[in-house]
Design a protein around this motif. Sequence first.
Motif, PDB file in Angstrom:
ATOM      1  N   TYR A 260       0.854  -1.193   0.000  1.00 46.62           N
ATOM      2  CA  TYR A 260       0.000   0.000   0.000  1.00 46.62           C
ATOM      3  C   TYR A 260       0.888   1.241   0.000  1.00 46.62           C
ATOM      4  O   TYR A 260       1.850   1.327   0.789  1.00 46.62           O
ATOM      5  N   LEU A 261       0.589   2.198  -0.866  1.00 50.33           N
ATOM      6  CA  LEU A 261       1.351   3.442  -0.932  1.00 50.33           C
ATOM      7  C   LEU A 261       0.831   4.395   0.144  1.00 50.33           C
ATOM      8  O   LEU A 261      -0.172   5.093  -0.051  1.00 50.33           O
ATOM      9  N   ALA A 262       1.493   4.402   1.281  1.00 48.81           N
ATOM     10  CA  ALA A 262       1.103   5.271   2.393  1.00 48.81           C
ATOM     11  C   ALA A 262       1.792   6.617   2.208  1.00 48.81           C
ATOM     12  O   ALA A 262       2.712   6.979   2.959  1.00 48.81           O
ATOM     13  N   PHE A 263       1.329   7.374   1.222  1.00 51.36           N
ATOM     14  CA  PHE A 263       1.932   8.653   0.843  1.00 51.36           C
ATOM     15  C   PHE A 263       1.184   9.786   1.534  1.00 51.36           C
ATOM     16  O   PHE A 263      -0.011  10.001   1.276  1.00 51.36           O
ATOM     17  N   GLU A 264       1.872  10.529   2.399  1.00 54.30           N
ATOM     18  CA  GLU A 264       1.249  11.676   3.066  1.00 54.30           C
ATOM     19  C   GLU A 264       1.151  12.858   2.099  1.00 54.30           C
ATOM     20  O   GLU A 264       1.930  12.977   1.158  1.00 54.30           O
ATOM     21  N   ASN A 265       0.205  13.761   2.370  1.00 54.21           N
ATOM     22  CA  ASN A 265       0.024  14.916   1.487  1.00 54.21           C
ATOM     23  C   ASN A 265       1.095  15.981   1.674  1.00 54.21           C
ATOM     24  O   ASN A 265       1.218  16.890   0.859  1.00 54.21           O
ATOM     25  N   SER A 266       1.872  15.871   2.766  1.00 56.09           N
ATOM     26  CA  SER A 266       2.982  16.789   3.019  1.00 56.09           C
ATOM     27  C   SER A 266       3.921  16.101   4.000  1.00 56.09           C
ATOM     28  O   SER A 266       3.518  15.164   4.705  1.00 56.09           O
ATOM     29  N   ARG A 267       5.150  16.593   4.064  1.00 54.32           N
ATOM     30  CA  ARG A 267       6.172  15.921   4.870  1.00 54.32           C
ATOM     31  C   ARG A 267       6.554  16.807   6.051  1.00 54.32           C
ATOM     32  O   ARG A 267       7.206  17.841   5.887  1.00 54.32           O
ATOM     33  N   HIS A 268       6.118  16.382   7.244  1.00 52.10           N
ATOM     34  CA  HIS A 268       6.386  17.137   8.463  1.00 52.10           C
ATOM     35  C   HIS A 268       6.644  16.170   9.612  1.00 52.10           C
ATOM     36  O   HIS A 268       6.200  15.018   9.592  1.00 52.10           O
TER      37      HIS A 268
END
Length: 380
Positions: A260-268
């Motif tokens: 599963y591509l657990a891609f966040e909408n921004s990196r913080h």
Amino acid sequence: MAAPRARRRGRRAGAGPRGAWAAAGLLCAALVALACWAQLPPAPPSPPWAPGAPRPPVGVLLWWEPFRGRGAAGRPPPDCGLRFGLRGCRLLTDRAALGEAQAVLFHHRDLVRAGAPSPDGAGEAAALAALAAAGARPPGQRWVWMNFESPSHSPGLRGLRGLFNWTLSYRADSDVFVPYGRLRARAGPGDPPAGPLPPLARKRGLAAWVVSHWDERQVRVRLYRRLSALLPIDVFGRGGPGRPVPRCGLLHLLARYKFYLAFENSRHRDYITEKLWRNALLAGAVPVVLGPDRANYERFVPRGAFIHVDDFPSPAALAAHLRFLDRNAAVYRRYFRWRRRFAVHLTSFWDEPWCRACEAVQAAGGRAQVVGDLAGWFES
């Protein structure tokens, strides 16, 4: 939970996008009257109850129901004792009970949106300002800033300097730490694992991604474009190439995939959402994560439980690794060893922040503080 601790707020970060929400300016104006309570009076030298007598329950008022955009009075409050074994909490939804609360939770997204003009020319933020200006806030009452969005999607922060006493968020250094999820140690043989793990024969798809906000400018979309030219990736959700989630439900759907591509909408920092906890770990798929760096993930998840995109020099190298795992079942199964020791706990944003805030008040006693540079800390 340990008592909330005073800490240095991070240095003021650079200004966000110019004019981020016109409502932010209105919010600043509406909340300026709240500065009158920025400094709390000192705690009383002794508790108001007799020594040895049972302490009165802690009242915590939820001003808005998170992510629903309305007041919290729409349904009965939860029972912290039944949900978390936490006694002595009185959860309030009626704003008329403001004077009875030791803490009040304000959800950031609803606070900012409430600053926008309403059809009748009023707004929630203006009402709050009038409330504070009238001296209706009891001395020593803690106002808690609650937020579960990343800094990239949290406008209006600079208008809130010095206005709150505590922070409640997914950040581990919040006064009240409430992450999107966590791994809890299994109590024993009778404790079920983190969720159903279908046999590999039932995993008919290689990789899946669920996305609700499609933006071609985002890093995650650009990475998907490059990976999808090398691998079959099924996309679900609104926008872009997404398809509707079938009637079997999200978890059953994603359990059919190996990755599963657990891609966040921004990196913080610490911004690790349900994309990891629910869509991957609970569903039984190996997460391929895009978010904070690997070391940040490893504060919360065993290093062998996920694949980080930063571990590969290129999307082609990442795609080659996923294909290798697809062909080697024994190596692929190693990513599930954590399930022998841990189970997944998903946060309920209706009751858990509320009860954890009550727990924090109980632990803090009379100690008070003021959050100074909220934006500088949260954006650091």
